[in-house]
Design an enzyme around this catalytic site. Structure first.
Site, short mmCIF file in Angstrom:
data_model
loop_
_atom_site.label_atom_id
_atom_site.label_comp_id
_atom_site.label_asym_id
_atom_site.label_seq_id
_atom_site.Cartn_x
_atom_site.Cartn_y
_atom_site.Cartn_z
N GLN A 280 1.43 -3.18 -0.86
CA GLN A 280 1.88 -4.20 0.08
C GLN A 280 2.44 -3.57 1.36
OE1 GLN A 280 1.52 -7.48 -0.02
NE2 GLN A 280 2.66 -7.85 1.85
N GLU A 281 3.16 -2.50 1.22
CA GLU A 281 3.81 -1.87 2.38
C GLU A 281 2.82 -1.20 3.33
OE1 GLU A 281 6.84 -1.92 3.52
OE2 GLU A 281 7.93 -2.82 1.87
#
Length: 183
Positions: A61-62
């Site tokens: 996600q990051e």
């Protein structure tokens, strides 16, 4: 899909993931949910007593596994650590952090990121949803937002930042996919 597989073979996970999304190739989980740096993730996740699938989900996600990723707010590396946070965590775990460029080193970033995840998990009573919110928006905000008197699915909807609501939901889904992929 050929472009995605080529990008994956070159270690360009972000491009591979993006190509699969563009191609709407939802079933190719090996490309969409890669397992790079597996030894480091496994080692540091065990060390911090956090689920490996969660560490992978946060990283996907990051940064989608881009070791040189930089956010507009200044977060760096695979797990998108703010330099000030990285320095604090490094001090707590006894790691010498000489400069921000070290945050682009996958092993260093994974070591610091998993340590911070572990700290957030313990701080929020082993609640991965609240710990994920803290990782994304900061522990002070997560503590201010959290209301244990309401169900977690409803609590997520009360978070004032759409980005953090989406983040928690994505990380939860990604963690389940990673847990399934890793058996």
């Amino acid at each position: 899909e050929v472009a995605a597989h080529t990008a994956r073979s070159w270690g360009w996970h972000e491009r591979a993931i993006r190509s699969m999304i563009d191609a709407e190739a939802w079933n190719d989980l090996e490309v969409r949910f890669p397992l790079p740096h597996r030894d480091a993730f496994a080692h540091y996740s065990i060390r911090q007593n956090i689920p490996l699938s969660w560490a992978y989900a946060i990283t996907r996600q990051e940064s989608a596994f881009m070791s040189d990723a930089r956010s507009g707010s200044g977060a760096r590396g695979l797990m998108q650590l703010m330099p000030a946070t990285a320095k604090l965590v490094a001090g707590k775990i006894g790691l010498k952090l000489n400069n921000n460029a070290q945050l682009s080193d996958p092993d260093t970033n994974i070591r610091l990121g998993t340590a911070y995840l572990g700290e957030m998990l313990r701080r929020f009573g082993n609640n991965r949803l609240v710990a994920s919110a803290a990782y994304n928006a900061g522990p002070a905000r997560a503590a201010r937002w959290y209301d244990a008197s309401i169900p977690l699915d409803i609590w997520i909807e009360t978070i004032p930042f759409v980005e953090t609501r989406d983040y928690i939901q994505n990380v939860s889904i990604f963690a389940a996919i990673y847990a399934n992929r890793m058996g």
